[in-house]
Motif scaffolding. Structure first.
Motif, PDB file in Angstrom:
ATOM      1  N   ASP A  88      -6.476  -0.421  13.030  1.00 16.19           N
ATOM      2  CA  ASP A  88      -6.083  -2.002  12.219  1.00 16.19           C
ATOM      3  C   ASP A  88      -7.628  -2.600  11.147  1.00 16.19           C
ATOM      4  O   ASP A  88      -7.240  -2.230  10.590  1.00 16.19           O
ATOM      5  N   GLY A  89      -8.324  -1.628  11.750  1.00 16.33           N
ATOM      6  CA  GLY A  89      -9.591  -1.845  10.880  1.00 16.33           C
ATOM      7  C   GLY A  89      -9.643  -1.217   9.820  1.00 16.33           C
ATOM      8  O   GLY A  89      -9.621  -1.453   8.572  1.00 16.33           O
ATOM      9  N   LEU A  90      -9.215   0.102  10.206  1.00 18.80           N
ATOM     10  CA  LEU A  90      -9.204   0.540   8.759  1.00 18.80           C
ATOM     11  C   LEU A  90      -8.254   0.453   7.377  1.00 18.80           C
ATOM     12  O   LEU A  90      -8.030   1.564   6.944  1.00 18.80           O
ATOM     13  N   VAL A  91      -6.813   0.695   8.332  1.00 19.78           N
ATOM     14  CA  VAL A  91      -6.160  -0.683   7.681  1.00 19.78           C
ATOM     15  C   VAL A  91      -6.541  -0.810   6.613  1.00 19.78           C
ATOM     16  O   VAL A  91      -6.160  -1.369   5.091  1.00 19.78           O
ATOM     17  N   LEU A  97      -2.750   4.129   5.685  1.00 21.43           N
ATOM     18  CA  LEU A  97      -1.599   3.751   5.232  1.00 21.43           C
ATOM     19  C   LEU A  97      -1.039   2.367   5.638  1.00 21.43           C
ATOM     20  O   LEU A  97      -0.744   2.969   6.629  1.00 21.43           O
ATOM     21  N   ALA A  98      -1.142   0.878   5.906  1.00 22.50           N
ATOM     22  CA  ALA A  98      -0.386   0.311   6.223  1.00 22.50           C
ATOM     23  C   ALA A  98       0.905   0.335   6.979  1.00 22.50           C
ATOM     24  O   ALA A  98       1.057   0.026   8.390  1.00 22.50           O
ATOM     25  N   SER A 221      -3.332   8.705   6.669  1.00 21.51           N
ATOM     26  CA  SER A 221      -4.797   8.203   5.243  1.00 21.51           C
ATOM     27  C   SER A 221      -4.612   8.221   4.352  1.00 21.51           C
ATOM     28  O   SER A 221      -3.048   8.502   3.829  1.00 21.51           O
ATOM     29  N   ALA A 222      -4.567   7.090   4.045  1.00 23.04           N
ATOM     30  CA  ALA A 222      -4.588   6.913   2.710  1.00 23.04           C
ATOM     31  C   ALA A 222      -4.832   7.846   1.466  1.00 23.04           C
ATOM     32  O   ALA A 222      -4.712   7.861   0.557  1.00 23.04           O
TER      33      ALA A 222
END
Length: 254
Positions: A88-91, A97-98, A221-222
């Protein structure tokens, strides 16, 4: 660490092919940063995913906290797996990508001994406490999620100070190997790890009053160069074939 397929049985190409129906036109290598429990799933199920889709899996194994550090340091990857709050922190930070945030699996904490060694009684809270007090040496992770849960549990039952002198807390995910080598008498790690490590026996899960569950969540990954392939892998991890492997390894769907 890359997956080595040679010694693992196939789980049925037909199941995977039916699940995906058609292999994608553009196959890709998917770089995955993940804890050991996810690697063990892919170590068995991965070859069929590769066969059905044409994608190739490149799994790098680390503790969840290290996975997060690697992502934040800017390492290139396609799929990351860690604890839910970490994902959640990385999102939130735009690293993942959420809409791909997915709970993959969960595993309770188990007690292990060297293969063939006597198994202590841990069937009740009091029996577990006696087993810990009687043990010559005990191990659990220093920074891993399971280690944090074990440490909190030992504090809660007022065992932490009493067993402090005989506890080993490695910083890398080697508790089960240390038990297998006889360096630690009793280990406490997620059950999936016990069931997939040669040389150790599962004594049993922690008593229900003391049990915690480690959840593994994932996200794409975004900046992934193969986002569609990574999404295919997330879809596969929800398939009947992958769920069968999770169950065999002592895990449940996330």
């Amino acid at each position: 660490m890359k997956i080595c397929w040679a010694s693992y049985p196939a789980i049925g190409f037909g199941l995977i092919a039916a699940f995906f129906q058609i292999a994608p036109a553009h196959a890709a290598e998917i770089k995955i940063l993940a804890p050991r429990a996810i690697w063990t799933i892919l170590n068995v199920a991965g070859p069929e995913f590769e066969h059905a889709t044409g994608h190739k899996l490149n799994v790098s194994v680390d503790l969840a906290a290290v996975v997060v550090r690697r992502v934040n340091a800017g390492e290139a990857f396609d799929l990351a797996v860690a604890a839910p709050a970490q994902i959640d922190g990385l999102v939130k930070d735009g690293k993942l990508l959420a809409d791909t945030r997915t709970n993959v699996s969960r595993s309770g904490i188990g007690v292990e001994v060297r293969k063939g060694a006597p198994k202590p009684d841990i069937s009740t809270v009091e029996a577990f406490k006696r087993a810990m007090l009687d043990a010559k040496s005990i191990g659990y992770l220093k920074t891993g999620v399971s280690g944090q849960m074990v440490a909190a549990m030992l504090e809660r039952v007022q065992l932490a100070e009493a067993i402090k002198s005989k506890v080993t807390m490695p910083e890398t995910d080697i508790v089960s190997e240390m038990v297998a080598e006889g360096k630690i008498e009793i280990g406490m790690v997620n059950i999936a790890q016990v069931l997939t490590t040669p040389g150790v026996d599962l004594v049993g899960p922690l008593p229900p009053e003391l049990q915690s569950y480690i959840v593994f969540s994932a996200g794409v990954s975004a900046n992934s160069k193969a986002p569609d392939a990574a999404r295919d892998l997330l879809k596969f991890l929800k398939s009947p074939a992958a769920l069968a492997v999770m169950k065999a390894q002592g895990m449940e769907p996330g």
